[in-house]
Enzyme design. Sequence first.
Site: not given
Length: 314
Positions: A132-135
């Site tokens: 994921g992008c945030y991850a």
Amino acid sequence: MKRIGLVGARGHVGRELIRLLAGREDMGLAFASSRAMAGAPATALAPEAPEGLTIEALGPEGVAGKDVDAVVLALPNGEAAPYVAAIEAARPGAVIVDLSADYRFDDAWAYGLPELQGRERLRGATRIANPGCYATAGQFCVAPVRDRLAGPAHLFGVSGYSGAGTSPSRRNDPVALADNLMPYGLTGHLHEREMSRHLGGEVRFSPHVAAFFRGLIVTAQLEFADPLDEATLRNAYVRGFADEPLIEIVEDRVPEITDGANQNGAAVGGFALGEDGRRAVMVCALDNLLKGAAVQAIQNLALALELDEFDGLV
């Protein structure tokens, strides 16, 4: 030339993937699938698309019947499984890169964060779960010092509204977002669990969406078991990312959204250390559609197909 298929082409990330594939000479887009845009030229999605390529409405069997080396699934969470099953049955050697969260917790799939998870498992892999992008941003903030932490890392994130996808909602409504900052996923956010799993330690994460279109930033509060000095803190990140061309260490100021938006890589910095040396604040900025999704997928495709990982990216 490796032939790549794209399912879910209409989304923001799908458009970026078409553009990035057009910039390479060793991979090319062989088909693009989108029910909403079936029959339209692929250039209607991205002007860089191959001339003459028409968007198709392909179900799992239709995708599995295509003669390609790899398929990128850019679908909402929960929709990948029928495509994976059909491809595995018809083309067991084909590479699948899944951009949803469906396989990020499955040990049978390689987790595709090359800078942190290592590239050996990704080279020649046929099943890759894109992070994921945030991850991605959160792990860049935490990973170099994770073994020094005394407890959970606390992360505050803000993303542009493209991260909410193309289906209408309050989180991608410019009117609702005007002069506003919208918290969501207050507990148990998917990326919180993803980061905790792949960092091997607890993470607490608070996501927000703002009125800008693309880019995201994560601010990480880190508490250490033993005090650090500033040189030790900086050296952990410099050494950790020294050989990574897509990660910029920003040492003279704090990264901002504009350091990541429209960039293929990530900017990591901050290096704020408490007086007792037991607390630090780190910041990572990246583009949620690029390093947070499409660029990462290109890296993973290249590694799986044993091509140059960074061609067209740096």
